[in-house]
Design a protein around this motif. Sequence first.
Motif, short mmCIF file in Angstrom:
data_model
loop_
_atom_site.label_atom_id
_atom_site.label_comp_id
_atom_site.label_asym_id
_atom_site.label_seq_id
_atom_site.Cartn_x
_atom_site.Cartn_y
_atom_site.Cartn_z
N CYS A 63 0.83 -1.21 0.00
CA CYS A 63 0.00 0.00 0.00
C CYS A 63 0.87 1.26 0.00
O CYS A 63 0.46 2.30 -0.52
CB CYS A 63 -0.92 0.02 1.22
N GLY A 64 2.07 1.16 0.58
CA GLY A 64 2.94 2.32 0.66
C GLY A 64 3.95 2.13 1.77
O GLY A 64 4.17 1.01 2.25
N GLN A 65 4.56 3.21 2.20
CA GLN A 65 5.58 3.13 3.24
C GLN A 65 5.46 4.30 4.21
O GLN A 65 4.86 5.33 3.90
CB GLN A 65 6.97 3.09 2.63
N SER A 66 6.05 4.10 5.38
CA SER A 66 6.07 5.17 6.39
C SER A 66 7.41 5.13 7.10
O SER A 66 8.08 4.08 7.16
CB SER A 66 4.93 5.00 7.40
N PHE A 67 7.82 6.28 7.64
CA PHE A 67 9.09 6.39 8.34
C PHE A 67 8.93 7.34 9.51
O PHE A 67 8.38 8.44 9.35
CB PHE A 67 10.19 6.90 7.40
N SER A 68 9.41 6.91 10.67
CA SER A 68 9.37 7.74 11.88
C SER A 68 10.77 7.86 12.46
O SER A 68 11.54 6.90 12.44
CB SER A 68 8.45 7.13 12.94
N GLN A 69 11.09 9.05 12.98
CA GLN A 69 12.36 9.24 13.68
C GLN A 69 12.18 10.25 14.79
O GLN A 69 11.59 11.31 14.59
CB GLN A 69 13.44 9.73 12.73
N ILE A 70 12.68 9.88 15.97
CA ILE A 70 12.69 10.82 17.09
C ILE A 70 14.09 10.88 17.67
O ILE A 70 14.81 9.89 17.71
CB ILE A 70 11.68 10.43 18.19
N ASN A 71 14.49 12.07 18.10
CA ASN A 71 15.81 12.31 18.67
C ASN A 71 15.66 12.91 20.06
O ASN A 71 14.75 13.69 20.31
CB ASN A 71 16.62 13.27 17.79
N LEU A 72 16.59 12.54 20.94
CA LEU A 72 16.60 13.12 22.28
C LEU A 72 16.89 14.60 22.17
O LEU A 72 17.94 15.01 21.65
CB LEU A 72 17.65 12.42 23.13
N SER A 73 15.97 15.43 22.65
CA SER A 73 16.11 16.88 22.52
C SER A 73 16.21 17.58 23.86
O SER A 73 16.43 18.78 23.92
CB SER A 73 14.90 17.44 21.75
N LEU A 88 7.14 12.18 11.55
CA LEU A 88 6.50 11.01 10.99
C LEU A 88 6.16 11.31 9.54
O LEU A 88 5.48 12.31 9.25
CB LEU A 88 5.22 10.65 11.76
N ASN A 89 6.63 10.48 8.64
CA ASN A 89 6.28 10.59 7.23
C ASN A 89 5.49 9.35 6.85
O ASN A 89 5.97 8.23 6.99
CB ASN A 89 7.55 10.69 6.36
N SER A 90 4.27 9.57 6.37
CA SER A 90 3.36 8.46 6.11
C SER A 90 2.54 8.71 4.86
O SER A 90 2.28 9.86 4.48
CB SER A 90 2.42 8.26 7.31
N TYR A 91 2.11 7.62 4.21
CA TYR A 91 1.26 7.76 3.04
C TYR A 91 -0.21 7.90 3.41
O TYR A 91 -1.06 8.15 2.55
CB TYR A 91 1.45 6.56 2.10
N PHE A 92 -0.56 7.76 4.71
CA PHE A 92 -1.94 7.93 5.14
C PHE A 92 -2.28 9.42 5.23
O PHE A 92 -1.50 10.21 5.78
CB PHE A 92 -2.18 7.27 6.51
N GLU A 93 -3.43 9.80 4.74
CA GLU A 93 -3.82 11.21 4.70
C GLU A 93 -3.90 11.82 6.10
O GLU A 93 -3.42 12.93 6.33
CB GLU A 93 -5.18 11.38 4.00
N LYS A 94 -4.53 11.12 7.05
CA LYS A 94 -4.70 11.66 8.39
C LYS A 94 -3.37 11.92 9.07
O LYS A 94 -3.23 12.83 9.89
CB LYS A 94 -5.55 10.72 9.24
N GLU A 95 -2.36 11.10 8.76
CA GLU A 95 -1.07 11.25 9.41
C GLU A 95 -0.14 12.16 8.61
O GLU A 95 0.53 13.02 9.17
CB GLU A 95 -0.43 9.86 9.56
N GLY A 96 -0.13 11.94 7.30
CA GLY A 96 0.68 12.81 6.44
C GLY A 96 2.10 12.93 6.93
O GLY A 96 2.70 11.98 7.39
N ASP A 97 2.66 14.12 6.87
CA ASP A 97 3.99 14.41 7.40
C ASP A 97 3.80 15.27 8.65
O ASP A 97 3.48 16.45 8.55
CB ASP A 97 4.84 15.15 6.36
N ALA A 98 3.98 14.65 9.80
CA ALA A 98 3.65 15.30 11.07
C ALA A 98 4.86 15.38 11.99
O ALA A 98 5.77 14.56 11.91
CB ALA A 98 2.53 14.55 11.76
N SER A 99 4.84 16.36 12.87
CA SER A 99 5.87 16.49 13.90
C SER A 99 5.48 15.65 15.11
O SER A 99 4.29 15.46 15.40
CB SER A 99 6.03 17.95 14.32
#
Length: 297
Positions: A134-144, A153-164
């Motif tokens: 269906c597609g792909q998604s990628f998440s990354q978090i860094n200690l800040s 979060l980068n996702s092919y789902f509309e509700k999630e989209g590219d979110a912080s």
Amino acid sequence: MKKPLVYLFLIVAFAFSCSKGPKRENVDFEEWGKYWFQGKAEISSFDLKQYRYGEERQGEAVLIFVTEDFSRKKQVKLDNSEEAGKDKIGVLKMNQTRDFVTGIYPYHIMLSAFTPTKERSQGLKFSSSVQEWCGQSFSQINLSGTNSYSGKLNSYFEKEGDASISVTGLAEDDLWNLIRISPSEIPLGGVSVFPSLIYQRFSHQELASEEAFIRIQDISNDRKQLELTYSSGTRVLKIDFEKDFPYQIMAWEETHTKTDGTKESTQARRKALKVIDYWKRNKVEDEFLRDELKLKY
């Protein structure tokens, strides 16, 4: 007259950002280094039973543990660690892969976790990717911050989209590395924890911390088990590992309780292990090593 004060502040701030944190006190790093600093990685393969779309799927998981020199500022692997100075920090990296099929199409999942080895710190970085037809998604978090993470979060789902993403607490994905560094480094009892990035992808829920309870208990003469239970009762993670150093991981189980009370259990059991410099074994003639690891995917 104000400029010298500004410069002094910048120098102090830079020094603080590059400074080393407190050491892990309960780890014998002389013994630890004989295993982890030999220029090789530990690879273990697992038979996987992965729940997805309400059904159990047969698959395969792999855990790769290896030490690396990391950049404090950029939180990436250093190209020239000898020239990095105080920017260098040693980490234990875990790459976890899962492969299984849902009906006609396959899933390929990878999770990465980077945890300081000698310095007492939470994991510096976590990332996950999920690929399916269906597609792909990628998440990354860094200690800040001291106890906080931020990322994307980068996702092919509309509700999630590219979110912080922003979240505080202990990362569930950090526990794997902490076991391998030393189980004594794991906080026990009530802890604020946020779930695995893999679980977040599968549940499509916002990444948020929750009060949880962590305990470690003996389950046999030579094995212990870490149990993480979230207060909501929706998720329990159990990781079985050897009592003695290097605390090899033998199995794990994730149980998800749905709103109707139905339980879905994902399980993995180790089938083979090899300590090897795999990045040098990339020729056709090296493919026999996959047979030794009993890899199918």
